[in-house]
Write a protein that holds these residues in place. Structure first.
Motif, PDB file in Angstrom:
ATOM      1  N   GLY A   1      75.078  19.655   9.503  1.00 38.38           N
ATOM      2  CA  GLY A   1      76.298  20.248  10.022  1.00 38.38           C
ATOM      3  C   GLY A   1      76.307  21.748  10.159  1.00 38.38           C
ATOM      4  O   GLY A   1      77.362  22.366  10.079  1.00 38.38           O
ATOM      5  N   ILE A   2      75.158  22.374  10.360  1.00 35.63           N
ATOM      6  CA  ILE A   2      75.127  23.821  10.575  1.00 35.63           C
ATOM      7  C   ILE A   2      75.754  24.134  11.923  1.00 35.63           C
ATOM      8  O   ILE A   2      75.386  23.541  12.937  1.00 35.63           O
ATOM      9  N   SER A   3      76.688  25.058  11.943  1.00 33.35           N
ATOM     10  CA  SER A   3      77.428  25.338  13.170  1.00 33.35           C
ATOM     11  C   SER A   3      77.356  26.807  13.536  1.00 33.35           C
ATOM     12  O   SER A   3      77.439  27.681  12.665  1.00 33.35           O
ATOM     13  N   PRO A   4      77.193  27.120  14.825  1.00 31.43           N
ATOM     14  CA  PRO A   4      77.334  28.509  15.269  1.00 31.43           C
ATOM     15  C   PRO A   4      78.682  29.075  14.826  1.00 31.43           C
ATOM     16  O   PRO A   4      79.695  28.373  14.810  1.00 31.43           O
ATOM     17  N   GLY A   5      78.671  30.335  14.440  1.00 28.86           N
ATOM     18  CA  GLY A   5      79.895  30.974  13.955  1.00 28.86           C
ATOM     19  C   GLY A   5      79.970  31.058  12.448  1.00 28.86           C
ATOM     20  O   GLY A   5      80.709  31.881  11.904  1.00 28.86           O
ATOM     21  N   GLN A   6      79.202  30.201  11.747  1.00 28.13           N
ATOM     22  CA  GLN A   6      79.148  30.286  10.298  1.00 28.13           C
ATOM     23  C   GLN A   6      78.246  31.443   9.880  1.00 28.13           C
ATOM     24  O   GLN A   6      77.505  31.995  10.689  1.00 28.13           O
ATOM     25  N   ALA A   7      78.309  31.797   8.605  1.00 30.21           N
ATOM     26  CA  ALA A   7      77.474  32.867   8.087  1.00 30.21           C
ATOM     27  C   ALA A   7      76.272  32.293   7.365  1.00 30.21           C
ATOM     28  O   ALA A   7      76.355  31.240   6.721  1.00 30.21           O
TER      29      ALA A   7
ATOM     30  N   VAL B   1      72.593  39.648  -3.606  1.00 26.99           N
ATOM     31  CA  VAL B   1      72.814  39.412  -2.180  1.00 26.99           C
ATOM     32  C   VAL B   1      71.929  40.368  -1.390  1.00 26.99           C
ATOM     33  O   VAL B   1      72.072  41.583  -1.485  1.00 26.99           O
ATOM     34  N   LEU B   2      71.006  39.794  -0.607  1.00 32.50           N
ATOM     35  CA  LEU B   2      70.108  40.616   0.193  1.00 32.50           C
ATOM     36  C   LEU B   2      70.718  40.986   1.539  1.00 32.50           C
ATOM     37  O   LEU B   2      70.299  41.947   2.170  1.00 32.50           O
ATOM     38  N   GLY B   3      71.706  40.217   1.955  1.00 35.87           N
ATOM     39  CA  GLY B   3      72.343  40.454   3.244  1.00 35.87           C
ATOM     40  C   GLY B   3      72.604  39.140   3.937  1.00 35.87           C
ATOM     41  O   GLY B   3      72.736  38.089   3.296  1.00 35.87           O
ATOM     42  N   GLY B   4      72.665  39.176   5.265  1.00 38.78           N
ATOM     43  CA  GLY B   4      72.918  37.944   5.996  1.00 38.78           C
ATOM     44  C   GLY B   4      73.219  38.220   7.446  1.00 38.78           C
ATOM     45  O   GLY B   4      73.071  39.347   7.940  1.00 38.78           O
ATOM     46  N   GLY B   5      73.637  37.178   8.146  1.00 40.60           N
ATOM     47  CA  GLY B   5      73.983  37.301   9.558  1.00 40.60           C
ATOM     48  C   GLY B   5      74.829  36.125   9.990  1.00 40.60           C
ATOM     49  O   GLY B   5      75.110  35.211   9.211  1.00 40.60           O
ATOM     50  N   TRP B   6      75.234  36.160  11.261  1.00 38.36           N
ATOM     51  CA  TRP B   6      76.060  35.097  11.833  1.00 38.36           C
ATOM     52  C   TRP B   6      75.180  34.110  12.588  1.00 38.36           C
ATOM     53  O   TRP B   6      74.328  34.510  13.380  1.00 38.36           O
TER      54      TRP B   6
ATOM     55  N   PHE C   1      67.440  27.872  12.721  1.00 39.39           N
ATOM     56  CA  PHE C   1      68.505  28.451  13.527  1.00 39.39           C
ATOM     57  C   PHE C   1      68.282  29.948  13.696  1.00 39.39           C
ATOM     58  O   PHE C   1      67.465  30.558  12.997  1.00 39.39           O
ATOM     59  N   ILE C   2      69.016  30.521  14.631  1.00 41.95           N
ATOM     60  CA  ILE C   2      68.969  31.951  14.906  1.00 41.95           C
ATOM     61  C   ILE C   2      70.236  32.606  14.361  1.00 41.95           C
ATOM     62  O   ILE C   2      71.335  32.076  14.532  1.00 41.95           O
ATOM     63  N   ALA C   3      70.078  33.729  13.683  1.00 42.13           N
ATOM     64  CA  ALA C   3      71.219  34.494  13.168  1.00 42.13           C
ATOM     65  C   ALA C   3      71.260  35.853  13.858  1.00 42.13           C
ATOM     66  O   ALA C   3      70.224  36.476  14.107  1.00 42.13           O
ATOM     67  N   ARG C   4      72.457  36.325  14.154  1.00 40.91           N
ATOM     68  CA  ARG C   4      72.649  37.612  14.816  1.00 40.91           C
ATOM     69  C   ARG C   4      73.406  38.559  13.877  1.00 40.91           C
ATOM     70  O   ARG C   4      73.848  38.173  12.805  1.00 40.91           O
ATOM     71  N   GLU C   5      73.532  39.805  14.300  1.00 40.29           N
ATOM     72  CA  GLU C   5      74.269  40.833  13.544  1.00 40.29           C
ATOM     73  C   GLU C   5      73.780  40.917  12.092  1.00 40.29           C
ATOM     74  O   GLU C   5      74.577  40.943  11.159  1.00 40.29           O
TER      75      GLU C   5
ATOM     76  N   VAL D   1      62.818  33.773   6.423  1.00 40.31           N
ATOM     77  CA  VAL D   1      63.447  34.593   7.459  1.00 40.31           C
ATOM     78  C   VAL D   1      62.350  35.300   8.242  1.00 40.31           C
ATOM     79  O   VAL D   1      61.488  35.972   7.659  1.00 40.31           O
ATOM     80  N   ARG D   2      62.371  35.146   9.557  1.00 42.05           N
ATOM     81  CA  ARG D   2      61.432  35.857  10.434  1.00 42.05           C
ATOM     82  C   ARG D   2      62.208  36.768  11.364  1.00 42.05           C
ATOM     83  O   ARG D   2      63.046  36.311  12.141  1.00 42.05           O
ATOM     84  N   LEU D   3      61.991  38.061  11.255  1.00 44.18           N
ATOM     85  CA  LEU D   3      62.719  39.020  12.069  1.00 44.18           C
ATOM     86  C   LEU D   3      62.318  38.897  13.539  1.00 44.18           C
ATOM     87  O   LEU D   3      61.135  38.832  13.866  1.00 44.18           O
ATOM     88  N   LEU D   4      63.327  38.884  14.417  1.00 45.18           N
ATOM     89  CA  LEU D   4      63.087  38.888  15.853  1.00 45.18           C
ATOM     90  C   LEU D   4      63.265  40.289  16.424  1.00 45.18           C
ATOM     91  O   LEU D   4      62.551  40.688  17.330  1.00 45.18           O
ATOM     92  N   ASP D   5      64.242  41.003  15.889  1.00 43.53           N
ATOM     93  CA  ASP D   5      64.456  42.413  16.216  1.00 43.53           C
ATOM     94  C   ASP D   5      65.329  42.991  15.122  1.00 43.53           C
ATOM     95  O   ASP D   5      65.517  42.367  14.069  1.00 43.53           O
ATOM     96  N   ASP D   6      65.883  44.169  15.331  1.00 42.05           N
ATOM     97  CA  ASP D   6      66.661  44.826  14.280  1.00 42.05           C
ATOM     98  C   ASP D   6      67.907  44.049  13.873  1.00 42.05           C
ATOM     99  O   ASP D   6      68.394  44.207  12.751  1.00 42.05           O
ATOM    100  N   ARG D   7      68.431  43.233  14.760  1.00 39.05           N
ATOM    101  CA  ARG D   7      69.719  42.590  14.488  1.00 39.05           C
ATOM    102  C   ARG D   7      69.677  41.075  14.555  1.00 39.05           C
ATOM    103  O   ARG D   7      70.708  40.431  14.430  1.00 39.05           O
ATOM    104  N   ARG D   8      68.509  40.482  14.782  1.00 39.37           N
ATOM    105  CA  ARG D   8      68.425  39.034  14.905  1.00 39.37           C
ATOM    106  C   ARG D   8      67.223  38.510  14.130  1.00 39.37           C
ATOM    107  O   ARG D   8      66.227  39.208  13.968  1.00 39.37           O
TER     108      ARG D   8
END
Length: 408
Positions: free
Chosen positions: A378-384, A393-398, A325-329, A360-367
């Protein structure tokens, strides 16, 4: 035969009493040239701490513990939504009876208490986002947005304006100073760990935050509340989302966004139209019960939501497995950035699940693109998606969108 429960309670009392004596002794024996328990090079009495108080047992014990250690404590409670709704809902926070409870706790501790009206900010930054996220077919987590956009932004700035050295909360997480600033870790009590909900905390915010309960277990906190004589010692923990009475998400969304429950089709993955629905806001990825269709040989699950066409896509359980999946922010708390464009981590996609191995493979600074070693259902957009290295905790995204049904 001995009373097992009596012996267990006796052990807890002894452990909590020893812990409390230790914490108070450490604060009392501070000496120049050393750091106090909150990490400042000054006496506790010269350290001003703002405590975010929801009216529950955890934040109340946080305030009481710091006050008993000799810190200058100021309690602040945020009024986040309408009193009339909150008073009728048990297990809520930040309104009605809870504000009254926080005030009474502060009175018993002899510390100042302020109530700040953040209702408009909360509505704009959290409730509107919650409704819009559902309309996009996502599964939002408003508690993360509340921490990110209200408590750790607006309240934190208010604490600075009051001349506080730090803002303390009752969250079950730990933080420790390290190279480049404070680092975030899981709580000692794995059953209460809330690190998943704090992944979007910035490094600057983390340097100003303190979490006194992170090294304690919940029974110890309850016992401390009794030892301090707090009126909330037996108060139930907050449940569900604070502004959603009786867990009825759809009614809240319809109130915030009239007309949100537009009807549409329920469609099988193979293209068959199986029925009609009364709004995608009534559905979430992975849902099995209450879909509104039957007559199939195998159970059906919601596997996708299409807000543009207002279609609810259903299929077999195997169709829920997602490997990428793709994570943003993205927000990084560990290293400044991964040493390479790819990094092996453990990722948690729900607070109730254990972290699993991923890359994790970086696409840009925020994705980033996240590939799971073992597909998850059941992975859903909007989850963290929250990244861990052991307990840190290294961090994360949406989660923005899923890319493939299975990992390659």
């Amino acid at each position: 035969m001995p009373d097992v429960e009596f012996l267990r309670q006796k052990i807890i009392v002894r452990r909590v009493s020893t812990l409390l004596d230790k914490l108070i002794a450490e604060a009392a024996h501070w000496s120049p040239g050393t750091l106090n328990g909150l990490g400042f090079d000054r006496a506790p009495a010269d350290t001003r701490v703002v405590v975010a108080m929801s009216g529950g047992v955890d934040s109340s014990v946080t305030a009481a513990l710091l006050a008993r250690q000799g810190y200058e404590v100021i309690g602040i409670t945020l009024q986040l939504y309408d009193h009339g709704v909150a008073v009728q809902k048990k297990g809520a926070c930040c309104a009605g009876q809870d504000i009254h409870d926080a005030r009474r706790v502060c009175e018993s501790l002899g510390i100042p208490h302020y109530v700040l009206d953040y209702e408009s900010r909360f509505s704009d930054a959290v409730m509107d986002d919650f409704a819009d996220s559902y309309l996009r077919g996502e599964t939002p987590i408003p508690c993360v947005r509340c921490n990110e956009r209200v408590k750790f932004r607006d309240l934190l700035q208010t604490a600075r304006d009051l001349g506080a050295d730090c803002l303390a909360t009752g969250h079950y997480v730990q933080s420790f100073p390290g190279e480049g600033g404070w680092r975030l870790f899981k709580a000692v009590d794995a059953r209460r760990d809330q690190s998943y909900f704090l992944f979007s905390t910035t490094r600057e915010q983390l340097d100003f935050l303190r979490f006194p309960l992170g090294g304690l277990e919940k029974p110890d906190v309850r016992m401390l509340a009794e030892d301090f004589g707090l009126i909330v010692a037996d108060k139930p923990d907050s449940q569900d989302i604070c502004f959603v009475p009786q867990g009825n998400y759809a009614s809240v969304i319809e109130r915030l966004r009239p007309g949100a429950a537009d009807p549409g089709e329920i469609v099988h993955l193979d293209g068959r139209v199986l029925g009609q629905h009364e709004g995608i806001i009534h559905y979430t990825i992975g849902q099995r019960r209450g879909i509104g269709v039957g007559g199939t040989a195998d159970p059906l699950y919601v596997v996708k939501l299409e807000p543009e066409s207002r279609r609810v896509i259903v299929g077999p359980k195997a169709a829920l497995d997602i490997g990428r999946f793709i994570a943003r922010e993205l927000n990084w708390l560990g290293e400044d950035r991964p040493e390479t464009d790819e990094q092996d981590v453990f990722v948690r996609i729900r607070n109730t699940q254990e972290p699993v191995k991923a890359r994790v493979r970086l696409l840009d600074d925020r994705r980033a693109q996240i590939t799971l070693c073992t597909p998850q259902a059941g992975i859903s957009p909007g989850q963290a998606a929250v990244f861990y290295d052991g307990d840190e905790v290294l961090g994360g995204g949406w989660i923005e969108r899923t890319e493939s049904p299975l990992a390659n």
